[in-house]
Write a protein that holds these residues in place. Structure first.
Motif, short mmCIF file in Angstrom:
data_model
loop_
_atom_site.label_atom_id
_atom_site.label_comp_id
_atom_site.label_asym_id
_atom_site.label_seq_id
_atom_site.Cartn_x
_atom_site.Cartn_y
_atom_site.Cartn_z
N ARG A 120 0.73 -1.31 -0.04
CA ARG A 120 -0.09 0.02 0.02
C ARG A 120 0.91 1.42 0.00
O ARG A 120 0.74 1.92 -0.66
CB ARG A 120 -1.03 0.12 1.28
N ALA A 123 2.46 1.75 -3.32
CA ALA A 123 1.28 2.09 -4.21
C ALA A 123 1.21 3.52 -4.15
O ALA A 123 0.91 4.36 -5.42
CB ALA A 123 0.04 1.32 -4.26
N LEU A 127 3.87 4.77 -6.97
CA LEU A 127 3.08 4.61 -8.15
C LEU A 127 2.03 5.71 -8.26
O LEU A 127 1.26 5.60 -9.15
CB LEU A 127 2.23 3.25 -8.12
N ALA A 133 -4.61 2.94 -2.97
CA ALA A 133 -4.07 2.28 -1.52
C ALA A 133 -4.95 2.54 -0.44
O ALA A 133 -4.54 1.79 0.52
CB ALA A 133 -2.53 3.23 -1.27
N ALA A 145 -3.28 -1.67 -8.67
CA ALA A 145 -2.33 -1.06 -8.03
C ALA A 145 -1.55 -1.90 -6.97
O ALA A 145 -0.36 -1.81 -6.94
CB ALA A 145 -2.82 0.02 -6.96
N ARG A 146 -2.24 -2.79 -6.38
CA ARG A 146 -1.66 -3.92 -5.58
C ARG A 146 -0.77 -4.87 -6.47
O ARG A 146 0.32 -5.09 -6.05
CB ARG A 146 -2.69 -4.46 -4.78
N LYS A 148 0.56 -4.34 -9.22
CA LYS A 148 1.84 -3.21 -9.77
C LYS A 148 2.80 -3.38 -8.40
O LYS A 148 4.12 -3.17 -8.66
CB LYS A 148 1.41 -2.01 -10.19
N ALA A 149 2.35 -2.84 -7.40
CA ALA A 149 3.29 -2.64 -6.18
C ALA A 149 4.14 -3.97 -5.74
O ALA A 149 5.22 -3.88 -5.69
CB ALA A 149 2.47 -2.33 -5.01
#
Length: 171
Positions: A120, A123, A127, A133, A145-146, A148-149
């Motif tokens: 989080r 992100a 990002l 997040a 986003a999770r 990608k992170a």
């Protein structure tokens, strides 16, 4: 790495470190000398093995996966010894702006994680996905986003744990 040229070879150029730029460090030891020369944009690390190396220099090029890159760097070194201007880095070592951005993101993600941050935090900080997040856990679990992170964390760990060597080898 420079050594003395074998008998029968007469180099047409002597090695004079100061002709390459300001000498930042020059350390003599039992096996020869280690010299660092600056050129304003970077540093050139040179290892001279043996006593006669500066007068009769020969370049050692190990035959390995980085051989082609080593040949390119050796040619650039030779041109520099002759007083010629050399251009940009060899093509294999040049990074596109997208590659630079991705490397910066990976290193930033590594730093956030090293400071105790989780996906989080990455992100949000790396990002710029602040809204995602802040999602509740059930929505966060399936968010892009999770994913990608988490991928960024894996890539960052791989980069720091030796993956950067591929960059130095031009891969």
């Amino acid at each position: 790495m420079l050594v003395s040229a074998p008998p029968g070879f007469e180099p047409d150029v002597a090695f004079e470190p100061a002709s390459l730029g300001p000498v930042i460090a020059d350390h003599a030891h039992a096996d020869g000398r280690e010299i660092i020369v600056g050129d304003g944009a970077s540093e050139l690390h040179i290892s001279l093995k043996g006593g006669d190396t500066a007068r009769r220099p020969a370049v050692i090029l190990p035959i390995d996966s980085a051989f082609a890159l080593r040949v390119d760097v050796a040619a650039r070194f030779y041109h520099r010894l002759q007083g010629k201007r050399i251009g940009l880095l060899p093509r294999a070592l040049r990074l596109t702006s997208l590659q630079k951005r991705h490397l910066i993101q990976r290193l930033h993600a590594f730093d956030v994680r090293a400071d105790g941050g989780g996906p989080r935090d990455i992100a949000a900080a790396v990002l710029n996905a602040h809204r995602e997040a802040a999602l509740p856990a059930i929505e966060w679990k399936s968010s892009a986003a999770r994913r990608k992170a988490n991928r960024l964390i894996q890539d960052a760990i791989a980069l720091v744990n030796g993956g950067y060597l591929k960059l130095l080898r031009g891969r």
